[in-house]
Design a protein around this motif. Structure first.
Motif, PDB file in Angstrom:
ATOM      1  N   GLU A   1      46.720  36.330  35.489  1.00  0.00           N
ATOM      2  CA  GLU A   1      45.409  35.981  34.795  1.00  0.00           C
ATOM      3  C   GLU A   1      44.419  36.877  35.063  1.00  0.00           C
ATOM      4  O   GLU A   1      43.250  37.369  34.202  1.00  0.00           O
ATOM      5  N   GLN A   2      44.428  37.385  36.408  1.00  0.00           N
ATOM      6  CA  GLN A   2      43.217  38.370  36.979  1.00  0.00           C
ATOM      7  C   GLN A   2      43.687  39.687  36.598  1.00  0.00           C
ATOM      8  O   GLN A   2      44.175  40.514  37.391  1.00  0.00           O
ATOM      9  N   LYS A   3      43.339  40.056  35.466  1.00  0.00           N
ATOM     10  CA  LYS A   3      43.633  41.477  34.709  1.00  0.00           C
ATOM     11  C   LYS A   3      42.622  42.515  35.585  1.00  0.00           C
ATOM     12  O   LYS A   3      43.088  43.604  35.595  1.00  0.00           O
ATOM     13  N   VAL A   4      41.269  42.081  35.638  1.00  0.00           N
ATOM     14  CA  VAL A   4      40.690  43.027  36.198  1.00  0.00           C
ATOM     15  C   VAL A   4      40.918  43.419  37.593  1.00  0.00           C
ATOM     16  O   VAL A   4      40.851  44.389  38.089  1.00  0.00           O
TER      17      VAL A   4
ATOM     18  N   LEU B   1      38.756  45.918  29.754  1.00  0.00           N
ATOM     19  CA  LEU B   1      38.983  44.683  29.885  1.00  0.00           C
ATOM     20  C   LEU B   1      37.457  43.994  30.021  1.00  0.00           C
ATOM     21  O   LEU B   1      37.250  42.865  29.163  1.00  0.00           O
ATOM     22  N   ILE B   2      36.579  44.682  30.570  1.00  0.00           N
ATOM     23  CA  ILE B   2      35.138  44.297  30.411  1.00  0.00           C
ATOM     24  C   ILE B   2      34.509  44.272  29.062  1.00  0.00           C
ATOM     25  O   ILE B   2      33.911  43.099  28.816  1.00  0.00           O
TER      26      ILE B   2
ATOM     27  N   GLU C   1      36.189  43.672  26.660  1.00  0.00           N
ATOM     28  CA  GLU C   1      36.744  42.511  25.703  1.00  0.00           C
ATOM     29  C   GLU C   1      36.305  41.075  26.120  1.00  0.00           C
ATOM     30  O   GLU C   1      36.828  40.289  25.997  1.00  0.00           O
ATOM     31  N   GLY C   2      35.340  41.240  27.256  1.00  0.00           N
ATOM     32  CA  GLY C   2      34.745  39.902  27.749  1.00  0.00           C
ATOM     33  C   GLY C   2      35.656  39.382  29.022  1.00  0.00           C
ATOM     34  O   GLY C   2      35.305  38.231  29.234  1.00  0.00           O
ATOM     35  N   THR C   3      36.610  40.177  29.639  1.00  0.00           N
ATOM     36  CA  THR C   3      37.346  39.544  30.730  1.00  0.00           C
ATOM     37  C   THR C   3      36.331  39.153  31.952  1.00  0.00           C
ATOM     38  O   THR C   3      35.456  40.224  31.964  1.00  0.00           O
ATOM     39  N   THR C   4      36.364  38.248  32.444  1.00  0.00           N
ATOM     40  CA  THR C   4      35.593  37.740  33.671  1.00  0.00           C
ATOM     41  C   THR C   4      35.870  38.980  34.768  1.00  0.00           C
ATOM     42  O   THR C   4      37.028  39.426  35.131  1.00  0.00           O
ATOM     43  N   VAL C   5      34.748  39.134  35.511  1.00  0.00           N
ATOM     44  CA  VAL C   5      34.928  40.031  36.864  1.00  0.00           C
ATOM     45  C   VAL C   5      34.683  39.324  37.890  1.00  0.00           C
ATOM     46  O   VAL C   5      34.871  39.764  39.078  1.00  0.00           O
TER      47      VAL C   5
ATOM     48  N   THR D   1      36.519  36.825  39.681  1.00  0.00           N
ATOM     49  CA  THR D   1      37.911  35.965  40.080  1.00  0.00           C
ATOM     50  C   THR D   1      38.047  36.199  41.514  1.00  0.00           C
ATOM     51  O   THR D   1      37.573  37.250  42.319  1.00  0.00           O
TER      52      THR D   1
END
Length: 487
Positions: free
Chosen positions: A314-317, A332-333, A335-339, A341
């Motif tokens: 799940e931790q794409k970033v 990714l950022i 797209e709203g992916t959390t940083v 994690t």
């Protein structure tokens, strides 16, 4: 009966040890008191005892604690209803056999028929206290062995060291109680200050390792709540607690340890992984019950492993940061992916790291900028080295990364001067230790930079600079000058 006659008969009965005879000299509401203080509270018969039943308790406690060899009245003075007696007493502590001497002042107040209303004894009990304490460590260890909760309480009240150690087994009292599945005693010892971090002197196991042998999830939780290291490795075998838990067929303990998020990938000193242990221990179970227990343990451990793998996926970033792929991080950022994690504990260089810590560690300046713009937290440290992003920048000598981190609106004085948990080094100390002069000056230029932080080795920034750069170097002179102005 006149007052002197009462005193004489009372003392005769006192020497005889006949409690019933002694009680006949007290008024129904009479009392006896050996004033209790913080210094003498370990003596069981201190305090005030009122009424015949409590007075009996006083003498029973006294007789159970000491054996009187002699008690001599040195002088007596009395007037009307009050008597003052100076008494010298010699005796032995019954538990230890150690002798003591006491000089007492007894003040007795009588009613009209010369029955005792109040009897107060003033005495320096220091010799008796020392006599009681002589074998306290052995008493405590014996009480733990016997699972005698009240005796453990008494030993601790008397001042026993909760970290007393058995010289043969190398186990502390806490380890013994944990291994023998004595949760109430474990609580008493922890509340008394028992050390959860120390190890046994033979194998290097912790109390948590011993709780696994004792198969007690309740005790394991008490220990982890008290701070026990979930992944503590024994120096002899290289076992972690979860390895011992499965070895001793303790599925409930395994379940608790799994809930604490352990590292499943540690290997023993003889080369076994946790998975090797699972396979081996399953093979050597001769009973259906044993095989079923191992199956339950395996299910819990595999469930946690799969949870860790899912988190990593799940931790794409984080994955993009580890690869140094700034374009993917940017995408990714967007797209709203959390940083924010935290990488799970799976025995990698990134365990317990956030993407920003990794980016600073691996010198990915563009990614550091992207993460900070996305609001990444700077007040965070990794699980492995306990280092902050700013430590990573100075440790690696990256002034560009350092300047970028310092520009974050979230940066503050605490983070700039934070001392790492491993060695007590601040970001400035790291820069100095590795000889990165530019990074050191960048920090010294910052208005929130504070000097005088002493590391675990006893050195402050000036001492480190003198060692690395020399006493006459410009950087050392600057630190010396700033230290003087800040003091």
């Amino acid at each position: 009966m006149d007052l002197q006659q009462r005193i004489d008969e009372l003392w005769t009965d006192l020497k005889s040890g006949d409690i019933d005879a002694i009680l006949k000299h007290f008024a129904t509401t009479g009392s006896i008191c050996l004033p209790k203080t913080s210094a003498n509270s370990i003596v069981p018969f201190t305090g005030k005892f009122e009424g015949h039943q409590k007075i009996r308790e006083f003498f029973e406690l006294r007789d159970a604690t000491i054996q009187t060899k002699s008690t001599n009245v040195e002088s007596v003075y009395h007037q009307t209803s009050t008597a003052f007696l100076n008494v010298k007493t010699e005796g032995n502590c019954k538990k230890t056999g150690v002798g003591y001497k006491i000089n007492d002042l007894h003040v007795l107040k009588f009613n009209t028929i010369h029955h005792v209303l109040e009897w107060t004894i003033y005495a320096d009990l220091s010799e008796l206290i020392e006599a009681l304490k002589v074998d306290l460590p052995e008493q405590l260890l014996g009480a733990v062995t016997a699972n005698d909760v009240n005796a453990v309480k008494q030993c601790l009240t008397m001042g026993a060291d909760p970290n007393a150690r058995n010289s043969t087994t190398g186990l502390t009292a806490l380890m013994m109680a944990a291994c023998q599945n004595q949760p109430e005693i474990v609580r008493l010892l922890l509340n008394g200050g028992a050390d959860v971090f120390t190890t046994d002197s033979n194998t290097g196991a912790t109390a948590l390792h011993k709780a696994c042998q004792g198969q007690s999830a309740e005790i394991a939780k008490l220990l982890t709540d008290a701070g026990s290291f979930i992944d503590a490795v024994t120096p002899t075998m290289g076992h972690t607690p979860i390895m011992d838990a499965l070895w001793y067929l303790a599925p409930d303990v395994v379940k608790h340890i799994v809930s604490c998020k352990p590292n499943l990938n540690t290997k023993t000193h003889y080369g076994f992984s946790l998975w090797d242990h699972l396979e081996y221990e399953t093979k050597v179970q001769a009973t259906a019950e044993g095989k079923a227990t191992m199956a339950a343990i395996k299910s819990d451990i595999e469930g946690y492993r799969d949870e860790c793998l899912a988190k990593i996926e799940e931790q794409k970033v984080m994955a993009a940061t580890e690869k140094g792929d700034a374009e993917l991080v940017k995408k990714l950022i967007a797209e709203g992916t959390t940083v924010e994690t935290v990488y799970p504990h799976v025995n990698t260089f990134s365990d317990g790291h956030t993407p920003l810590i990794v980016a600073a560690r691996d010198n990915h300046l563009d990614i550091v900028k992207l993460l900070l713009e996305a609001g990444a937290e700077v007040d965070v440290f990794d699980w492995v080295f306990k280092g902050y992003p700013i430590h990573k920048a100075t440790y690696n000598g990256r002034p560009d990364v350092l300047k970028t981190l310092l520009s974050s609106p979230k940066m503050n004085s605490k983070v700039i001067n934070v001392q790492g948990q491993i060695n007590g080094y601040t970001p400035l100390t790291d820069a100095l230790w590795h000889g990165f002069e530019e990074c050191a000056n960048i920090l010294l230029d910052h208005p929130d930079c504070k000097l005088g932080n002493v590391a675990h080795d006893g050195k402050d920034e000036l001492a480190v600079s003198e060692q690395v750069f020399g006493k006459d170097h410009a950087l050392t002179q600057r630190i010396r000058s700033m230290s003087t102005s800040q003091s």
